[in-house]
Design an enzyme around this catalytic site. Structure first.
Site, PDB file in Angstrom:
ATOM      1  N   TYR A 138      -4.710  -1.859   7.684  1.00 16.90           N
ATOM      2  CA  TYR A 138      -5.587  -0.858   7.410  1.00 16.90           C
ATOM      3  C   TYR A 138      -6.977  -1.329   7.844  1.00 16.90           C
ATOM      4  O   TYR A 138      -7.573  -2.466   7.127  1.00 16.90           O
ATOM      5  CB  TYR A 138      -5.586  -0.693   5.951  1.00 16.90           C
ATOM      6  CG  TYR A 138      -6.549   0.553   5.379  1.00 16.90           C
ATOM      7  CD1 TYR A 138      -7.298   1.434   6.171  1.00 16.90           C
ATOM      8  CD2 TYR A 138      -6.425   0.852   3.949  1.00 16.90           C
ATOM      9  CE1 TYR A 138      -7.947   2.329   5.787  1.00 16.90           C
ATOM     10  CE2 TYR A 138      -7.355   1.794   3.417  1.00 16.90           C
ATOM     11  CZ  TYR A 138      -7.998   2.615   4.338  1.00 16.90           C
ATOM     12  OH  TYR A 138      -8.711   3.351   3.826  1.00 16.90           O
ATOM     13  N   LYS A 166      -3.677   2.120  10.290  1.00 15.55           N
ATOM     14  CA  LYS A 166      -4.461   3.049   9.663  1.00 15.55           C
ATOM     15  C   LYS A 166      -5.837   2.763  10.246  1.00 15.55           C
ATOM     16  O   LYS A 166      -6.596   1.837   9.648  1.00 15.55           O
ATOM     17  CB  LYS A 166      -4.350   3.177   8.149  1.00 15.55           C
ATOM     18  CG  LYS A 166      -5.234   4.198   7.581  1.00 15.55           C
ATOM     19  CD  LYS A 166      -5.208   4.326   6.069  1.00 15.55           C
ATOM     20  CE  LYS A 166      -5.846   5.608   5.796  1.00 15.55           C
ATOM     21  NZ  LYS A 166      -6.184   5.471   4.212  1.00 15.55           N
TER      22      LYS A 166
END
Length: 297
Positions: A138, A166
Site C-alpha cells: 500500500y 495499492k
C-alpha cells in the site's frame, strides 16, 4: 483469476460496521460483505483506512476476517490490512490474518517514523516472509510521509509473495513504467485514477466508493474490457460527482460512506453533519435514478 489480477479486478475497501454502543458488528459485516460480492466485487479489503484500522484491536481484526470469510465463502478474495509502524507487530498481524482465513495482506509503508528506503524494503520483505500469503503493498505517501520509490518497488517485485500494489502515489508515469517492467499487479487506490490506471495496464481498483456503488464501478471496467472505451469514459464521468463528494469533501471516506449506509464511526472520527449527509444522499439518489432510467431504455 489470472496471475495479472491476483485478487480479481473489482475490490472494495470495506467499512467496518459497529453497533450503536461502538462494538464490532460482525453480523453487519457479514451482511455487507455478501451484498458487495453480490453486486460485483471480486474481493474485499478489510481493516484498511476505510475500515478504521487505527481504532480496531488485533482480536477485532481477526474476528472480522473470520466473519467475512464465512459470509462470502471461498470464492471472493478476502484481504486484510496488517500494516503498522512496527515491523514486528505487522508480522504478528500477518500471521494472525493467515490463521483467520485471509487470502492476502494489505501492508502499508511504515508511517510517522519515515524510514529510509532500505528500511522500507526490509519492512516489506520481513512481513512477506512471515506467512505464505500474497502481499499487496500500500503506497500512500500522502498519509505515511514516505513513498515506496520505484527502485525499491522493483526490488520488492522480486519476492515471490509480493504480488500487487495499492497505488495512491499519484504518479501515473511511474506506475505505468512499473506495470511494464515488473510482474506487480497495480490496483488504483484513488477513485479518480481507477480508469486511467486501468487503461495503462492496471489490474483494477481497491475502492471506498464501492461500498455504495459497487455495480456502477464494475460497469466501467466491463465496458473498457469490452472495447467500448467511450462508454467506459461516460460511465466514469457519471459516477464522478458522487465519488468526488465522497472523497474530496474534507472528510475521510469512512465518514462519507457511513453517512450513506448508516452506523457510527469510532473516535477520533466524527459523523458527517446533516448538510454533508444530505448532499451525499442527493448525489447518490441521482445516480440511482439515472441507472434505473437507463435500464428501462
Amino acid at each position: 483469476m489470472t496471475s495479472a489480477r491476483p485478487f480479481g479486478r473489482a475490490l472494495c475497501a470495506m467499512i467496518t460496521p459497529f453497533t450503536a454502543t461502538g462494538e464490532l458488528d460482525l453480523d453487519g459485516a457479514g451482511e455487507l460483505a455478501a451484498r458487495l460480492v453480490g453486486e460485483g466485487c471480486d474481493g474485499l479489503v478489510l481493516s484498511g483506512t476505510t475500515g478504521e484500522s487505527p481504532t480496531t484491536g488485533d482480536a477485532e481484526k481477526a474476528a472480522l476476517v473470520r466473519a467475512v470469510r464465512e459470509a462470502v465463502g471461498p470464492g471472493p478474495s478476502v484481504l486484510t490490512g496488517v500494516g503498522t509502524a512496527d515491523t514486528r507487530h505487522t508480522a504478528e498481524l500477518a500471521r494472525q490474518a493467515e490463521a483467520a482465513g485471509a487470502d492476502g495482506l494489505l501492508v502499508v509503508t511504515p508511517y510517522y517514523s519515515r524510514p529510509q528506503q532500505s528500511a522500507v524494503e526490509a519492512h516489506f520483505l520481513k512481513v512477506a516472509d512471515a506467512t505464505g500469503l500474497p502481499v499487496m503493498v500500500y503506497d500512500i505517501p500522502g498519509r505515511t510521509g514516505t513513498r515506496v520509490e520505484p527502485a525499491t518497488m522493483r526490488r520488492l517485485a522480486e519476492h515471490p509473495r509480493i504480488v500487487a500494489v495499492k497505488d495512491c502515489a499519484y504518479d501515473l508515469l511511474s506506475s505505468a513504467r512499473l506495470i511494464a517492467e515488473t510482474p506487480l499487479a497495480y490496483y488504483s487506490g484513488c477513485e479518480e485514477m481507477n480508469l486511467p490506471l486501468y487503461a495503462v495496464g492496471g489490474a483494477g481498483y481497491v475502492s471506498t466508493v464501492a461500498n455504495v456503488a459497487a455495480r456502477q464501478l464494475r460497469g466501467i471496467l466491463d465496458a473498457f474490457d469490452a472495447g467500448d472505451t467511450a462508454e467506459a469514459a461516460r460511465l466514469n464521468a457519471r459516477l464522478m460527482p458522487l465519488a468526488e463528494r465522497m472523497m474530496a469533501a474534507g472528510l475521510p471516506g469512512t465518514v462519507t460512506v457511513k453517512a450513506l449506509l448508516g452506523g457510527p464511526v469510532r473516535e477520533p472520527l466524527q459523523p458527517a453533519d446533516r448538510e454533508t449527509a444530505d448532499g451525499l444522499r442527493g448525489l447518490y439518489e441521482a445516480l440511482v435514478r439515472t441507472d434505473q432510467a437507463e435500464s428501462v431504455v
